[in-house]
Design a protein around this motif. Structure first.
Motif, short mmCIF file in Angstrom:
data_model
loop_
_atom_site.label_atom_id
_atom_site.label_comp_id
_atom_site.label_asym_id
_atom_site.label_seq_id
_atom_site.Cartn_x
_atom_site.Cartn_y
_atom_site.Cartn_z
N THR A 15 0.72 -1.21 -0.05
CA THR A 15 0.03 0.26 -0.13
C THR A 15 0.85 1.20 0.02
O THR A 15 0.55 2.21 -0.78
CB THR A 15 -1.05 0.00 1.17
OG1 THR A 15 -1.63 -1.22 1.35
CG2 THR A 15 -1.84 1.30 1.04
N PHE A 16 1.95 1.43 0.83
CA PHE A 16 2.82 2.33 0.82
C PHE A 16 3.32 2.70 -0.20
O PHE A 16 3.39 3.82 -0.84
CB PHE A 16 4.06 2.29 2.01
CG PHE A 16 5.16 2.87 1.77
CD1 PHE A 16 5.11 4.41 2.00
CD2 PHE A 16 6.17 2.31 1.43
CE1 PHE A 16 6.33 5.06 1.79
CE2 PHE A 16 7.68 2.96 1.19
CZ PHE A 16 7.48 4.38 1.22
N ALA A 49 9.61 0.09 2.99
CA ALA A 49 8.68 -0.94 2.67
C ALA A 49 9.28 -2.23 3.45
O ALA A 49 8.38 -2.93 4.00
CB ALA A 49 8.57 -1.32 1.24
N SER A 50 10.42 -2.33 3.58
CA SER A 50 10.79 -3.55 4.06
C SER A 50 10.56 -3.56 5.72
O SER A 50 10.01 -4.61 6.60
CB SER A 50 12.27 -3.51 4.18
OG SER A 50 12.85 -4.64 4.80
N PHE A 51 10.53 -2.39 6.17
CA PHE A 51 10.22 -2.23 7.81
C PHE A 51 8.77 -2.49 8.01
O PHE A 51 8.39 -2.91 8.97
CB PHE A 51 10.52 -0.85 8.18
CG PHE A 51 10.08 -0.37 9.55
CD1 PHE A 51 10.83 -0.84 10.64
CD2 PHE A 51 9.20 0.52 9.73
CE1 PHE A 51 10.45 -0.78 11.82
CE2 PHE A 51 8.77 0.88 11.19
CZ PHE A 51 9.65 0.22 12.21
N LEU A 52 7.84 -1.82 6.99
CA LEU A 52 6.48 -1.97 7.22
C LEU A 52 6.11 -3.59 7.15
O LEU A 52 5.11 -4.06 7.83
CB LEU A 52 5.66 -1.26 6.33
CG LEU A 52 5.87 0.32 6.47
CD1 LEU A 52 5.17 1.06 5.18
CD2 LEU A 52 5.19 0.88 7.73
N ASP A 53 6.72 -4.24 6.18
CA ASP A 53 6.33 -5.49 6.10
C ASP A 53 6.75 -6.52 6.88
O ASP A 53 6.10 -7.65 7.28
CB ASP A 53 6.86 -5.89 4.51
CG ASP A 53 5.90 -5.43 3.64
OD1 ASP A 53 4.57 -5.27 3.80
OD2 ASP A 53 6.04 -5.36 2.30
N PRO A 176 -3.73 5.60 -6.28
CA PRO A 176 -2.75 4.52 -5.86
C PRO A 176 -2.22 4.19 -7.49
O PRO A 176 -2.85 4.61 -8.44
CB PRO A 176 -3.70 3.48 -5.60
CG PRO A 176 -5.10 3.62 -5.91
CD PRO A 176 -5.02 5.37 -5.95
N GLY A 177 -0.88 3.52 -7.49
CA GLY A 177 -0.20 3.18 -8.68
C GLY A 177 0.81 4.02 -9.26
O GLY A 177 1.33 4.79 -8.43
N HIS A 178 1.31 3.84 -10.31
CA HIS A 178 2.31 4.57 -10.76
C HIS A 178 2.03 6.20 -11.05
O HIS A 178 1.11 6.51 -10.84
CB HIS A 178 2.77 4.04 -12.30
CG HIS A 178 1.81 4.35 -13.44
ND1 HIS A 178 1.67 5.68 -13.86
CD2 HIS A 178 0.50 3.86 -13.88
CE1 HIS A 178 0.61 5.66 -14.66
NE2 HIS A 178 0.15 4.41 -14.87
N ASN A 179 3.19 6.82 -11.02
CA ASN A 179 3.12 8.27 -10.97
C ASN A 179 3.41 9.02 -12.61
O ASN A 179 3.67 10.08 -12.75
CB ASN A 179 3.92 9.28 -10.21
CG ASN A 179 3.38 8.71 -8.56
OD1 ASN A 179 2.19 9.02 -8.61
ND2 ASN A 179 4.11 8.17 -7.97
N ARG A 180 3.07 8.09 -13.61
CA ARG A 180 3.53 8.64 -14.80
C ARG A 180 2.24 9.15 -15.53
O ARG A 180 1.10 9.03 -15.24
CB ARG A 180 3.91 7.49 -15.79
CG ARG A 180 5.32 6.64 -15.31
CD ARG A 180 5.83 5.60 -16.24
NE ARG A 180 4.61 4.58 -16.25
CZ ARG A 180 4.55 3.44 -15.33
NH1 ARG A 180 5.22 3.30 -14.25
NH2 ARG A 180 3.65 2.66 -15.40
#
Length: 191
Positions: A15-16, A49-53, A176-180
């Motif tokens: 999600t992050f 992301a690693s910390f959250l998961d 949510p999703g990519h920022n292109r």
């Protein structure tokens, strides 16, 4: 429109990573959760992301920079390994290239990748890079999503204003999703 979730420990890594956060927000999260704050945006994102998961703390890969005393710089001086831009370097290049010299990203990258060549080679590279920049599009590195988005927006929307591009960018990063850039982002201008 989806609301971007607040960056906190209630999020999972997926999600992050599905939303856009400023580097300042990533650093603030790391400080609050006693994670290393060094590194670029991509490294910070992976660490969070690693910390959250997994609750795992990925150590920083950033290396401390040692300032090297390069001595006198001439056109025949060899570019040192681990090149770091300094006032001494700036003064040399301004003297050789002119008062409009600046350490642009492409030139800095060239200097770091060409240790062992001479500063004469660097001056030639600076002018070649400047000419290439005038004659075409430069590559924007992955971490500069905003710059890429704005350029792509204007490629698709000749005559629009920067304010329009920024409205669409703010809309896009809230999703949510990519920022292109996508043409569908123009919906933000209608509401």
């Amino acid at each position: 429109m989806n609301e971007r979730p607040e960056l906190n420990t209630d999020l999972d890594g997926k999600t992050f990573q599905n939303y856009y956060y400023l580097k300042e927000e990533l650093v603030a999260f790391c400080r609050k959760n006693k994670l290393p704050v060094s590194g670029g945006k991509i490294e910070l994102t992976n660490r969070i992301a690693s910390f959250l998961d997994e609750g795992r703390v990925i150590k920083s890969t950033a290396k401390s920079r040692k300032t090297l005393d390069v001595g006198e710089i001439t056109e025949e001086t060899v570019i040192e390994s681990g090149f770091v831009c300094s006032e001494k370097h700036r003064a040399f290049f301004k003297g050789m290239i002119g008062k409009n010299f600046s350490f642009n990203v492409l030139f800095q990258k060239w200097l770091k990748e060409n240790a062992g060549k001479t500063y004469r080679d660097a001056i030639e590279a600076y002018f070649r890079i400047a000419a290439e920049k005038k004659n075409g599009r430069t590559v924007i590195d992955k971490q500069f999503e905003y710059n890429t988005y704005i350029r792509d927006f204007f490629d698709d929307n000749k005559g629009k204003r920067l304010e329009d591009a920024i409205i669409c960018w703010k809309y896009k990063k809230s999703l949510p999703g990519h920022n292109r850039y996508e043409r569908a982002d123009l919906a933000a201008l209608n509401g």
